[in-house]
Design a protein around this motif. Sequence first.
Motif, PDB file in Angstrom:
ATOM      1  N   ASN A   1     -16.363  11.773   5.339  1.00  0.00           N
ATOM      2  CA  ASN A   1     -17.389  11.057   4.577  1.00  0.00           C
ATOM      3  C   ASN A   1     -16.778   9.832   3.889  1.00  0.00           C
ATOM      4  OD1 ASN A   1     -19.481  10.139   3.084  1.00  0.00           O
ATOM      5  ND2 ASN A   1     -19.683  11.969   1.783  1.00  0.00           N
ATOM      6  N   PRO A   2     -16.936   8.656   4.538  1.00  0.00           N
ATOM      7  CA  PRO A   2     -16.330   7.435   3.987  1.00  0.00           C
ATOM      8  C   PRO A   2     -16.810   7.115   2.572  1.00  0.00           C
ATOM      9  CG  PRO A   2     -17.214   7.063   6.193  1.00  0.00           C
ATOM     10  CD  PRO A   2     -17.659   8.429   5.776  1.00  0.00           C
ATOM     11  N   MET A   3     -17.975   7.678   2.186  1.00  0.00           N
ATOM     12  CA  MET A   3     -18.504   7.416   0.842  1.00  0.00           C
ATOM     13  C   MET A   3     -17.593   8.019  -0.238  1.00  0.00           C
ATOM     14  SD  MET A   3     -21.245   5.557   0.726  1.00  0.00           S
ATOM     15  CE  MET A   3     -22.164   5.918  -0.781  1.00  0.00           C
ATOM     16  N   ASN A   4     -16.693   8.944   0.163  1.00  0.00           N
ATOM     17  CA  ASN A   4     -15.778   9.555  -0.805  1.00  0.00           C
ATOM     18  C   ASN A   4     -14.498   8.755  -1.003  1.00  0.00           C
ATOM     19  OD1 ASN A   4     -17.460  11.695  -1.235  1.00  0.00           O
ATOM     20  ND2 ASN A   4     -16.513  12.988   0.331  1.00  0.00           N
ATOM     21  N   GLY A   5     -14.373   7.619  -0.300  1.00  0.00           N
ATOM     22  CA  GLY A   5     -13.170   6.800  -0.421  1.00  0.00           C
ATOM     23  C   GLY A   5     -12.886   6.447  -1.871  1.00  0.00           C
ATOM     24  N   ASP A   6     -11.603   6.268  -2.176  1.00  0.00           N
ATOM     25  CA  ASP A   6     -11.241   6.018  -3.575  1.00  0.00           C
ATOM     26  C   ASP A   6      -9.981   5.168  -3.632  1.00  0.00           C
ATOM     27  OD1 ASP A   6     -11.316   6.152  -6.300  1.00  0.00           O
ATOM     28  OD2 ASP A   6     -11.065   8.326  -6.441  1.00  0.00           O
ATOM     29  N   LEU A   7      -9.747   4.574  -4.780  1.00  0.00           N
ATOM     30  CA  LEU A   7      -8.468   3.925  -5.049  1.00  0.00           C
ATOM     31  C   LEU A   7      -7.876   4.689  -6.221  1.00  0.00           C
ATOM     32  CD1 LEU A   7      -9.155   0.070  -4.814  1.00  0.00           C
ATOM     33  CD2 LEU A   7      -7.683   1.404  -3.330  1.00  0.00           C
ATOM     34  N   ILE A   8      -6.721   5.307  -5.998  1.00  0.00           N
ATOM     35  CA  ILE A   8      -6.123   6.159  -7.025  1.00  0.00           C
ATOM     36  C   ILE A   8      -5.294   5.274  -7.959  1.00  0.00           C
ATOM     37  CG2 ILE A   8      -4.731   8.242  -7.416  1.00  0.00           C
ATOM     38  CD1 ILE A   8      -7.137   8.700  -5.504  1.00  0.00           C
ATOM     39  N   ILE A   9      -5.648   5.295  -9.216  1.00  0.00           N
ATOM     40  CA  ILE A   9      -4.934   4.452 -10.183  1.00  0.00           C
ATOM     41  C   ILE A   9      -3.619   5.119 -10.551  1.00  0.00           C
ATOM     42  CG2 ILE A   9      -5.049   3.291 -12.425  1.00  0.00           C
ATOM     43  CD1 ILE A   9      -7.831   2.661 -11.836  1.00  0.00           C
ATOM     44  N   GLY A  10      -2.540   4.421 -10.219  1.00  0.00           N
ATOM     45  CA  GLY A  10      -1.195   4.941 -10.463  1.00  0.00           C
ATOM     46  C   GLY A  10      -0.237   3.825 -10.116  1.00  0.00           C
ATOM     47  N   ARG A  11       1.023   4.184  -9.843  1.00  0.00           N
ATOM     48  CA  ARG A  11       2.041   3.177  -9.584  1.00  0.00           C
ATOM     49  C   ARG A  11       1.666   2.314  -8.366  1.00  0.00           C
ATOM     50  NH1 ARG A  11       6.529   3.671  -6.690  1.00  0.00           N
ATOM     51  NH2 ARG A  11       8.229   2.221  -7.142  1.00  0.00           N
ATOM     52  N   ASP A  12       1.245   2.969  -7.268  1.00  0.00           N
ATOM     53  CA  ASP A  12       0.894   2.236  -6.039  1.00  0.00           C
ATOM     54  C   ASP A  12      -0.239   1.252  -6.281  1.00  0.00           C
ATOM     55  OD1 ASP A  12       2.788   3.473  -4.529  1.00  0.00           O
ATOM     56  OD2 ASP A  12       1.437   5.053  -3.792  1.00  0.00           O
ATOM     57  N   PHE A  13      -1.149   1.645  -7.145  1.00  0.00           N
ATOM     58  CA  PHE A  13      -2.319   0.809  -7.410  1.00  0.00           C
ATOM     59  C   PHE A  13      -1.897  -0.558  -7.947  1.00  0.00           C
ATOM     60  CE2 PHE A  13      -5.653  -0.635 -10.398  1.00  0.00           C
ATOM     61  CZ  PHE A  13      -6.677  -0.826  -9.490  1.00  0.00           C
ATOM     62  N   TYR A  14      -0.867  -0.572  -8.814  1.00  0.00           N
ATOM     63  CA  TYR A  14      -0.440  -1.842  -9.404  1.00  0.00           C
ATOM     64  C   TYR A  14       0.216  -2.744  -8.364  1.00  0.00           C
ATOM     65  CZ  TYR A  14      -2.109   0.321 -13.564  1.00  0.00           C
ATOM     66  OH  TYR A  14      -2.951   0.926 -14.462  1.00  0.00           O
ATOM     67  N   PHE A  15       0.913  -2.116  -7.400  1.00  0.00           N
ATOM     68  CA  PHE A  15       1.455  -2.912  -6.287  1.00  0.00           C
ATOM     69  C   PHE A  15       0.314  -3.469  -5.438  1.00  0.00           C
ATOM     70  CE2 PHE A  15       5.292  -0.425  -7.258  1.00  0.00           C
ATOM     71  CZ  PHE A  15       6.209  -1.461  -7.312  1.00  0.00           C
ATOM     72  N   ASP A  16      -0.683  -2.641  -5.214  1.00  0.00           N
ATOM     73  CA  ASP A  16      -1.861  -3.096  -4.450  1.00  0.00           C
ATOM     74  C   ASP A  16      -2.560  -4.250  -5.163  1.00  0.00           C
ATOM     75  OD1 ASP A  16      -1.400  -1.249  -2.498  1.00  0.00           O
ATOM     76  OD2 ASP A  16      -2.883   0.202  -3.240  1.00  0.00           O
ATOM     77  N   LEU A  17      -2.609  -4.159  -6.493  1.00  0.00           N
ATOM     78  CA  LEU A  17      -3.264  -5.215  -7.276  1.00  0.00           C
ATOM     79  C   LEU A  17      -2.577  -6.556  -7.076  1.00  0.00           C
ATOM     80  CD1 LEU A  17      -4.381  -4.171 -10.869  1.00  0.00           C
ATOM     81  CD2 LEU A  17      -5.767  -4.888  -8.923  1.00  0.00           C
ATOM     82  N   VAL A  18      -1.258  -6.533  -6.963  1.00  0.00           N
ATOM     83  CA  VAL A  18      -0.507  -7.768  -6.741  1.00  0.00           C
ATOM     84  C   VAL A  18      -0.911  -8.360  -5.387  1.00  0.00           C
ATOM     85  CG1 VAL A  18       1.808  -8.746  -6.400  1.00  0.00           C
ATOM     86  CG2 VAL A  18       1.425  -7.035  -8.184  1.00  0.00           C
ATOM     87  N   LYS A  19      -0.982  -7.495  -4.381  1.00  0.00           N
ATOM     88  CA  LYS A  19      -1.393  -7.915  -3.031  1.00  0.00           C
ATOM     89  C   LYS A  19      -2.801  -8.511  -3.063  1.00  0.00           C
ATOM     90  CE  LYS A  19       0.232  -4.790   0.251  1.00  0.00           C
ATOM     91  NZ  LYS A  19       0.014  -3.583   1.092  1.00  0.00           N
ATOM     92  N   ILE A  20      -3.719  -7.786  -3.679  1.00  0.00           N
ATOM     93  CA  ILE A  20      -5.115  -8.223  -3.752  1.00  0.00           C
ATOM     94  C   ILE A  20      -5.217  -9.520  -4.562  1.00  0.00           C
ATOM     95  CG2 ILE A  20      -7.425  -7.604  -4.600  1.00  0.00           C
ATOM     96  CD1 ILE A  20      -6.573  -4.626  -4.155  1.00  0.00           C
ATOM     97  N   GLY A  21      -4.446  -9.574  -5.663  1.00  0.00           N
ATOM     98  CA  GLY A  21      -4.465 -10.755  -6.522  1.00  0.00           C
ATOM     99  C   GLY A  21      -3.971 -11.984  -5.783  1.00  0.00           C
ATOM    100  N   PHE A  22      -2.914 -11.816  -4.990  1.00  0.00           N
ATOM    101  CA  PHE A  22      -2.374 -12.929  -4.215  1.00  0.00           C
ATOM    102  C   PHE A  22      -3.413 -13.421  -3.207  1.00  0.00           C
ATOM    103  CE2 PHE A  22      -0.314 -14.457  -0.353  1.00  0.00           C
ATOM    104  CZ  PHE A  22       0.408 -15.521  -0.863  1.00  0.00           C
ATOM    105  N   ASP A  23      -4.055 -12.483  -2.539  1.00  0.00           N
ATOM    106  CA  ASP A  23      -5.084 -12.778  -1.545  1.00  0.00           C
ATOM    107  C   ASP A  23      -6.253 -13.535  -2.204  1.00  0.00           C
ATOM    108  OD1 ASP A  23      -6.734 -12.695   0.655  1.00  0.00           O
ATOM    109  OD2 ASP A  23      -7.033 -10.516   0.629  1.00  0.00           O
ATOM    110  N   ALA A  24      -6.700 -13.043  -3.356  1.00  0.00           N
ATOM    111  CA  ALA A  24      -7.822 -13.677  -4.060  1.00  0.00           C
ATOM    112  C   ALA A  24      -7.444 -15.091  -4.499  1.00  0.00           C
ATOM    113  CB  ALA A  24      -8.229 -12.836  -5.266  1.00  0.00           C
ATOM    114  N   LEU A  25      -6.218 -15.227  -5.018  1.00  0.00           N
ATOM    115  CA  LEU A  25      -5.767 -16.517  -5.530  1.00  0.00           C
ATOM    116  C   LEU A  25      -5.578 -17.526  -4.400  1.00  0.00           C
ATOM    117  CD1 LEU A  25      -5.252 -16.916  -8.534  1.00  0.00           C
ATOM    118  CD2 LEU A  25      -2.803 -16.982  -8.031  1.00  0.00           C
ATOM    119  N   LEU A  26      -5.104 -17.046  -3.261  1.00  0.00           N
ATOM    120  CA  LEU A  26      -4.901 -17.923  -2.101  1.00  0.00           C
ATOM    121  C   LEU A  26      -6.250 -18.496  -1.649  1.00  0.00           C
ATOM    122  CD1 LEU A  26      -2.983 -18.999   0.146  1.00  0.00           C
ATOM    123  CD2 LEU A  26      -3.588 -16.961   1.461  1.00  0.00           C
TER     124      LEU A  26
END
Length: 170
Positions: free
Chosen positions: A54-79
């Motif tokens: 059930n793809p509707m259950n997808g989630d982003l788990i807030i933890g150490r990995d999440f902050y690394f992901d945020l950098v990736k997403i932030g770079f993409d958004a800023l670009l």
Amino acid sequence: MVLTPHSIAGAAIASFFKLNPFTAFFAGFLSHFFLDAVPHWDYKLKSEYKDLENPMNGDLIIGRDFYFDLVKIGFDALLGLSLAVFFFNFGLGVSLEIVLAGVIGALAPDALQFVYTKWRKEPLISLQRTHLLFINFFQKKIESPFWGLSMYCFVVVLFLFLGSLGVFSL
Ligand SMILES: [Zn+2]
């Protein structure tokens, strides 16, 4: 789809149709779903939890990995944002509000998708269902990062071109 092509598409559509900030936001928002339907490659998010049943259950788990992901997403958004502002506002003289409205509208569905993972209520449930419907419209995905990135470059150049056509056809 990653954020940069979404941003450029939002700004390009706003420029092409000479929209006002309100319609630019709305057009950018709609464009997001259609672009997501195009088979594409996505970078991996380490904090992402996928439920294949059930793809509707997808989630982003807030933890150490999440902050690394945020950098990736932030770079993409800023670009995407800087490319859109540089090209359409600095280069072609489209007003900054219109460019920003197009970009923000085009990114809003993914931001709301994140909000949905933390607050699963209407109208976010219906929005997420619609979003997934478009994302999975063609089951085919691009597996190779090389072809995935090439396709994104093509989409970006195509929208830069189309957006500039509207600016020149006064
Ligand atoms: Zn999306």
